[in-house]
Design a protein around this motif. Structure first.
Motif, short mmCIF file in Angstrom:
data_model
loop_
_atom_site.label_atom_id
_atom_site.label_comp_id
_atom_site.label_asym_id
_atom_site.label_seq_id
_atom_site.Cartn_x
_atom_site.Cartn_y
_atom_site.Cartn_z
N VAL A 1 9.93 5.08 -2.90
CA VAL A 1 8.86 4.18 -3.35
C VAL A 1 8.10 3.62 -2.15
O VAL A 1 6.87 3.53 -2.16
N LEU A 2 8.83 3.27 -1.11
CA LEU A 2 8.21 2.74 0.10
C LEU A 2 7.26 3.76 0.72
O LEU A 2 6.13 3.43 1.10
N VAL A 3 7.68 5.00 0.81
CA VAL A 3 6.82 6.06 1.36
C VAL A 3 5.59 6.26 0.48
O VAL A 3 4.47 6.42 0.99
N ARG A 4 5.77 6.19 -0.82
CA ARG A 4 4.64 6.32 -1.74
C ARG A 4 3.62 5.20 -1.52
O ARG A 4 2.41 5.45 -1.44
N LEU A 5 4.10 3.97 -1.36
CA LEU A 5 3.21 2.84 -1.11
C LEU A 5 2.57 2.94 0.27
O LEU A 5 1.39 2.61 0.44
N GLN A 6 3.31 3.40 1.26
CA GLN A 6 2.75 3.59 2.59
C GLN A 6 1.60 4.60 2.55
O GLN A 6 0.56 4.40 3.18
N ASN A 7 1.79 5.68 1.80
CA ASN A 7 0.72 6.69 1.67
C ASN A 7 -0.52 6.09 1.01
O ASN A 7 -1.64 6.43 1.38
N MET A 8 -0.32 5.22 0.04
CA MET A 8 -1.45 4.54 -0.60
C MET A 8 -2.18 3.67 0.41
O MET A 8 -3.42 3.64 0.45
N CYS A 9 -1.42 2.95 1.24
CA CYS A 9 -2.00 2.04 2.22
C CYS A 9 -2.72 2.78 3.35
O CYS A 9 -3.65 2.23 3.95
N VAL A 10 -2.31 3.99 3.62
CA VAL A 10 -2.97 4.78 4.65
C VAL A 10 -4.37 5.19 4.19
O VAL A 10 -5.30 5.26 4.99
N ARG A 11 -4.53 5.44 2.90
CA ARG A 11 -5.81 5.90 2.37
C ARG A 11 -6.85 4.80 2.29
O ARG A 11 -8.05 5.06 2.44
N ARG A 12 -6.43 3.56 1.99
CA ARG A 12 -7.37 2.44 1.92
C ARG A 12 -6.63 1.13 2.12
O ARG A 12 -5.41 1.08 2.02
N GLU A 13 -7.41 0.07 2.38
CA GLU A 13 -6.82 -1.24 2.60
C GLU A 13 -6.44 -1.89 1.26
O GLU A 13 -7.16 -1.75 0.28
N TYR A 14 -5.33 -2.58 1.26
CA TYR A 14 -4.89 -3.38 0.13
C TYR A 14 -4.51 -4.76 0.64
O TYR A 14 -3.98 -4.88 1.75
N CYS A 15 -4.76 -5.78 -0.16
CA CYS A 15 -4.25 -7.10 0.18
C CYS A 15 -2.83 -7.21 -0.36
O CYS A 15 -2.38 -6.37 -1.15
N GLU A 16 -2.13 -8.24 0.05
CA GLU A 16 -0.73 -8.40 -0.35
C GLU A 16 -0.58 -8.47 -1.86
O GLU A 16 0.35 -7.89 -2.43
N LYS A 17 -1.50 -9.18 -2.50
CA LYS A 17 -1.42 -9.35 -3.96
C LYS A 17 -1.57 -8.01 -4.67
O LYS A 17 -0.82 -7.69 -5.60
N GLU A 18 -2.53 -7.21 -4.25
CA GLU A 18 -2.76 -5.91 -4.88
C GLU A 18 -1.57 -4.98 -4.71
O GLU A 18 -1.14 -4.33 -5.66
N ILE A 19 -1.05 -4.92 -3.49
CA ILE A 19 0.06 -4.00 -3.24
C ILE A 19 1.33 -4.50 -3.94
O ILE A 19 2.14 -3.69 -4.40
N TYR A 20 1.48 -5.80 -4.08
CA TYR A 20 2.62 -6.35 -4.81
C TYR A 20 2.55 -5.93 -6.28
O TYR A 20 3.55 -5.52 -6.88
N ARG B 1 -6.88 -8.10 7.92
CA ARG B 1 -7.58 -6.81 8.05
C ARG B 1 -8.33 -6.49 6.76
O ARG B 1 -9.48 -6.05 6.78
N TYR B 2 -7.66 -6.74 5.61
CA TYR B 2 -8.29 -6.48 4.31
C TYR B 2 -9.51 -7.37 4.13
O TYR B 2 -10.58 -6.91 3.73
N ALA B 3 -9.35 -8.68 4.40
CA ALA B 3 -10.44 -9.63 4.18
C ALA B 3 -11.63 -9.31 5.10
O ALA B 3 -12.78 -9.41 4.66
N SER B 4 -11.35 -8.93 6.31
CA SER B 4 -12.43 -8.58 7.24
C SER B 4 -13.20 -7.36 6.76
O SER B 4 -14.44 -7.35 6.75
N ALA B 5 -12.49 -6.33 6.36
CA ALA B 5 -13.14 -5.12 5.86
C ALA B 5 -13.92 -5.41 4.58
O ALA B 5 -15.05 -4.94 4.41
N TYR B 6 -13.33 -6.19 3.69
CA TYR B 6 -13.97 -6.53 2.42
C TYR B 6 -15.26 -7.32 2.67
O TYR B 6 -16.30 -7.01 2.09
#
Length: 154
Positions: free
Chosen positions: A9-28, A59-64
């Motif tokens: 599951v961690l690797v799956r989430l890491q792959n998602m995070c590599v493709r685009r930025e997520y904030c803590e709430k979204e990834i949670y 990083r997310y807030a800056s990009a957003y």
């Protein structure tokens, strides 16, 4: 949850995070959905992602903020509201806004108002509609009123 499953599951989430930025709430929320509502495991996954720097609210807030300001033409009020709605604290939001060029934002606002003015110039309520349009995009009234007058003089 087994350690092997946790890693998958961690690797799956890491792959998602590599493709685009997520904030803590979204990834949670995504982690919670994947682990079928196990809040403890989801929190552990998110803390691991933060620790490994896959997720960063700054990083997310800056990009957003950069993206919404430059590409979508949003003003500071709307961007701040949306970031706070995503669970990002005001200190991080303030840091993210330090990267936005105020001069470029003012020029974008003028261009937006000019384009809108061309569409509605014959309308007797043109000034009101321009003000409402700009304020709805997240700009302050004080910032908008002078630019509306300038656009209508041209």
């Amino acid at each position: 949850m087994e350690e092997n499953q946790f890693r998958k599951v961690l690797v799956r989430l890491q792959n998602m995070c590599v493709r685009r930025e997520y904030c803590e709430k979204e990834i949670y929320e995504k982690a919670l959905k994947i682990v079928e509502g196990d809040e403890v495991v989801a929190a552990r996954l998110v803390s691991s992602l933060i620790e490994d720097q896959f997720v960063s609210d700054l990083r997310y807030a800056s990009a957003y903020a950069r993206e919404k300001s430059s590409l979508s033409g949003w003003g500071a009020i709307k961007i701040r509201y949306m970031l706070s709605h995503k669970g990002i604290c005001s200190q991080i939001i303030d840091e993210a806004f330090s990267e936005i060029d105020d001069v470029a934002a003012d020029l974008r606002l003028e261009r937006l108002l000019q384009n809108k003015y061309r569409q509605i110039s014959d309308d007797p309520l043109c000034k009101v509609k321009l003000l409402k349009y700009a304020c709805g995009r997240g700009y302050t009234y004080e910032n908008v009123i002078d630019k509306v007058k300038k656009v209508m003089e041209i």
